[in-house]
Design a protein around this motif. Structure first.
Motif, PDB file in Angstrom:
ATOM      1  N   LEU A   1       1.018  -1.324  -0.150  1.00 15.99           N
ATOM      2  CA  LEU A   1       0.079   0.053  -0.037  1.00 15.99           C
ATOM      3  C   LEU A   1       1.101   1.231  -0.088  1.00 15.99           C
ATOM      4  CD1 LEU A   1      -2.768   1.369   0.187  1.00 15.99           C
ATOM      5  CD2 LEU A   1      -2.696   1.022   2.582  1.00 15.99           C
ATOM      6  N   GLU A   2       1.961   1.164   0.938  1.00 11.15           N
ATOM      7  CA  GLU A   2       2.678   2.540   0.873  1.00 11.15           C
ATOM      8  C   GLU A   2       3.438   2.742  -0.465  1.00 11.15           C
ATOM      9  OE1 GLU A   2       3.077   4.585   3.124  1.00 11.15           O
ATOM     10  OE2 GLU A   2       1.346   3.461   4.074  1.00 11.15           O
ATOM     11  N   LEU A   3       3.840   1.426  -1.315  1.00 11.01           N
ATOM     12  CA  LEU A   3       4.309   1.725  -2.393  1.00 11.01           C
ATOM     13  C   LEU A   3       3.540   2.204  -3.481  1.00 11.01           C
ATOM     14  CD1 LEU A   3       7.011   1.108  -4.245  1.00 11.01           C
ATOM     15  CD2 LEU A   3       6.208  -1.305  -4.463  1.00 11.01           C
ATOM     16  N   ALA A   4       2.233   1.386  -3.385  1.00  9.11           N
ATOM     17  CA  ALA A   4       1.253   1.957  -4.552  1.00  9.11           C
ATOM     18  C   ALA A   4       0.920   3.590  -4.311  1.00  9.11           C
ATOM     19  CB  ALA A   4      -0.100   1.394  -4.123  1.00  9.11           C
ATOM     20  N   LYS A   5       0.846   4.189  -2.954  1.00  9.67           N
ATOM     21  CA  LYS A   5       0.639   5.431  -2.765  1.00  9.67           C
ATOM     22  C   LYS A   5       1.803   6.431  -3.344  1.00  9.67           C
ATOM     23  CE  LYS A   5      -2.164   5.162   1.627  1.00  9.67           C
ATOM     24  NZ  LYS A   5      -1.946   5.270   2.930  1.00  9.67           N
ATOM     25  N   GLU A   6       2.903   5.842  -3.269  1.00  7.13           N
ATOM     26  CA  GLU A   6       4.097   6.583  -3.652  1.00  7.13           C
ATOM     27  C   GLU A   6       4.083   6.463  -5.380  1.00  7.13           C
ATOM     28  OE1 GLU A   6       7.859   5.153  -2.258  1.00  7.13           O
ATOM     29  OE2 GLU A   6       7.112   5.285  -0.168  1.00  7.13           O
ATOM     30  N   GLU A   7       3.718   5.565  -5.784  1.00 11.52           N
ATOM     31  CA  GLU A   7       3.505   5.487  -7.537  1.00 11.52           C
ATOM     32  C   GLU A   7       2.374   6.400  -7.894  1.00 11.52           C
ATOM     33  OE1 GLU A   7       5.409   3.954  -9.659  1.00 11.52           O
ATOM     34  OE2 GLU A   7       6.878   3.577  -8.058  1.00 11.52           O
ATOM     35  N   TYR A   8       1.142   6.304  -7.140  1.00 10.00           N
ATOM     36  CA  TYR A   8      -0.010   7.093  -7.474  1.00 10.00           C
ATOM     37  C   TYR A   8       0.589   8.689  -7.174  1.00 10.00           C
ATOM     38  CZ  TYR A   8      -4.447   9.349  -7.742  1.00 10.00           C
ATOM     39  OH  TYR A   8      -5.531   9.979  -8.137  1.00 10.00           O
TER      40      TYR A   8
ATOM     41  N   ASP B   1      -2.941   3.437 -12.884  1.00 11.46           N
ATOM     42  CA  ASP B   1      -2.095   3.793 -11.497  1.00 11.46           C
ATOM     43  C   ASP B   1      -3.348   3.853 -10.409  1.00 11.46           C
ATOM     44  OD1 ASP B   1       0.188   3.307 -12.590  1.00 11.46           O
ATOM     45  OD2 ASP B   1       0.672   5.143 -12.731  1.00 11.46           O
ATOM     46  N   LEU B   2      -4.348   4.522 -10.901  1.00 10.49           N
ATOM     47  CA  LEU B   2      -5.501   4.803  -9.721  1.00 10.49           C
ATOM     48  C   LEU B   2      -6.088   3.656  -9.395  1.00 10.49           C
ATOM     49  CD1 LEU B   2      -7.234   6.784  -8.123  1.00 10.49           C
ATOM     50  CD2 LEU B   2      -8.447   7.128  -9.939  1.00 10.49           C
ATOM     51  N   ALA B   3      -6.375   3.051 -10.655  1.00 10.00           N
ATOM     52  CA  ALA B   3      -6.965   1.388 -10.261  1.00 10.00           C
ATOM     53  C   ALA B   3      -6.205   0.426  -9.555  1.00 10.00           C
ATOM     54  CB  ALA B   3      -7.310   0.753 -11.470  1.00 10.00           C
ATOM     55  N   ASP B   4      -4.660   0.625  -9.869  1.00  6.16           N
ATOM     56  CA  ASP B   4      -3.757  -0.218  -9.102  1.00  6.16           C
ATOM     57  C   ASP B   4      -3.822  -0.013  -7.469  1.00  6.16           C
ATOM     58  OD1 ASP B   4      -3.143  -1.587 -11.275  1.00  6.16           O
ATOM     59  OD2 ASP B   4      -1.199  -0.669 -11.500  1.00  6.16           O
ATOM     60  N   LEU B   5      -3.833   1.390  -7.231  1.00  2.00           N
ATOM     61  CA  LEU B   5      -3.928   2.029  -5.896  1.00  2.00           C
ATOM     62  C   LEU B   5      -5.317   1.246  -5.206  1.00  2.00           C
ATOM     63  CD1 LEU B   5      -2.695   3.555  -3.496  1.00  2.00           C
ATOM     64  CD2 LEU B   5      -3.959   5.578  -4.600  1.00  2.00           C
ATOM     65  N   THR B   6      -6.321   1.489  -5.947  1.00  2.00           N
ATOM     66  CA  THR B   6      -7.718   1.175  -5.321  1.00  2.00           C
ATOM     67  C   THR B   6      -7.427  -0.334  -4.910  1.00  2.00           C
ATOM     68  OG1 THR B   6      -8.941   2.714  -6.591  1.00  2.00           O
ATOM     69  CG2 THR B   6     -10.329   1.108  -5.609  1.00  2.00           C
ATOM     70  N   ASN B   7      -7.157  -1.214  -5.903  1.00  2.00           N
ATOM     71  CA  ASN B   7      -7.214  -2.499  -5.535  1.00  2.00           C
ATOM     72  C   ASN B   7      -6.084  -2.832  -4.446  1.00  2.00           C
ATOM     73  OD1 ASN B   7      -8.771  -3.256  -7.703  1.00  2.00           O
ATOM     74  ND2 ASN B   7      -7.101  -3.625  -9.263  1.00  2.00           N
TER      75      ASN B   7
ATOM     76  N   LYS C   1      -7.396  -3.415   3.065  1.00  2.00           N
ATOM     77  CA  LYS C   1      -8.368  -3.532   4.123  1.00  2.00           C
ATOM     78  C   LYS C   1      -8.863  -4.796   4.430  1.00  2.00           C
ATOM     79  CE  LYS C   1     -13.085  -1.706   4.469  1.00  2.00           C
ATOM     80  NZ  LYS C   1     -14.347  -1.216   3.813  1.00  2.00           N
ATOM     81  N   THR C   2      -9.047  -5.823   3.451  1.00  2.00           N
ATOM     82  CA  THR C   2      -9.336  -7.091   3.827  1.00  2.00           C
ATOM     83  C   THR C   2      -8.242  -7.999   4.818  1.00  2.00           C
ATOM     84  OG1 THR C   2     -10.360  -7.412   1.504  1.00  2.00           O
ATOM     85  CG2 THR C   2      -9.907  -9.369   2.622  1.00  2.00           C
ATOM     86  N   ALA C   3      -6.917  -7.596   4.557  1.00  2.00           N
ATOM     87  CA  ALA C   3      -6.099  -8.002   5.325  1.00  2.00           C
ATOM     88  C   ALA C   3      -6.053  -7.562   6.729  1.00  2.00           C
ATOM     89  CB  ALA C   3      -4.723  -7.844   4.697  1.00  2.00           C
ATOM     90  N   GLN C   4      -6.463  -6.180   6.688  1.00  2.00           N
ATOM     91  CA  GLN C   4      -6.609  -5.725   8.092  1.00  2.00           C
ATOM     92  C   GLN C   4      -7.765  -6.109   9.008  1.00  2.00           C
ATOM     93  OE1 GLN C   4      -7.407  -1.240   8.018  1.00  2.00           O
ATOM     94  NE2 GLN C   4      -6.069  -1.002   9.719  1.00  2.00           N
ATOM     95  N   GLU C   5      -9.006  -6.309   8.242  1.00  2.00           N
ATOM     96  CA  GLU C   5     -10.061  -6.836   8.751  1.00  2.00           C
ATOM     97  C   GLU C   5      -9.896  -8.232   9.351  1.00  2.00           C
ATOM     98  OE1 GLU C   5     -12.951  -6.219   5.967  1.00  2.00           O
ATOM     99  OE2 GLU C   5     -13.370  -4.362   6.369  1.00  2.00           O
ATOM    100  N   THR C   6      -8.993  -9.094   8.502  1.00  2.00           N
ATOM    101  CA  THR C   6      -8.881 -10.283   8.896  1.00  2.00           C
ATOM    102  C   THR C   6      -7.829 -10.443  10.084  1.00  2.00           C
ATOM    103  OG1 THR C   6      -8.971 -11.081   6.573  1.00  2.00           O
ATOM    104  CG2 THR C   6      -7.814 -12.497   8.033  1.00  2.00           C
ATOM    105  N   PHE C   7      -7.056  -9.692  10.012  1.00  2.00           N
ATOM    106  CA  PHE C   7      -6.164  -9.563  10.942  1.00  2.00           C
ATOM    107  C   PHE C   7      -6.644  -9.200  12.363  1.00  2.00           C
ATOM    108  CE2 PHE C   7      -3.047  -6.955  14.002  1.00  2.00           C
ATOM    109  CZ  PHE C   7      -2.135  -7.824  14.232  1.00  2.00           C
TER     110      PHE C   7
END
Length: 127
Positions: free
Chosen positions: A40-47, A67-73, A79-85
């Motif tokens: 996520l941090e990398l995708a934010k930087e790229e975006y 790039d926006l779609a990649d960030l959204t994905n 979010k899914t990983a965070q909820e599972t965690f």
């Protein structure tokens, strides 16, 4: 009293096994969460770079949208990983609490047994 103590010890064993069964799952979910956090941090930087490049006319609208779609994905995966965690963390905490509660209950039963033995040793039998 003894059967209650034995029953509680069986329950403690089951609760400890539950904790042990959850730990490997928790470790896996923790790794996934950490990995998705880094992605996520990398995708934010790229975006952020894409936004600047798009404003300067260096990047096409299609590439910007990708790039926006990649960030959204990546955000969705995070979010899914965070909820599972969070869910598994709560489940593990509950299981550990169950063990502590049952262990306290065993100590209480053991104290009751000691008190009962003491009372019995001081009892007088009249004939």
């Amino acid at each position: 009293m003894i059967s209650k103590q034995d029953d509680l010890k069986v329950k403690i064993g089951d609760a400890k096994k539950n904790v042990e069964d959850l730990k490997p799952q928790f470790d896996d979910v923790s790794k996934t969460y950490s990995s998705n956090s880094a992605k996520l941090e990398l995708a934010k930087e790229e975006y952020t770079k894409s936004v600047e490049m798009y404003k300067e006319g260096i990047l096409s609208k299609e590439e910007y949208d990708k790039d926006l779609a990649d960030l959204t994905n990546v955000q969705d995966s995070f979010k899914t990983a965070q909820e599972t965690f969070n869910a598994l963390n709560e489940k593990l905490s509950d299981a550990e609490s169950d063990v502590k509660s049952l262990e306290a209950e065993v100590k209480s039963v053991e104290l009751e047994l000691v008190q009962a033995k003491y009372n019995l040793s001081n009892a007088k039998i009249y004939a």
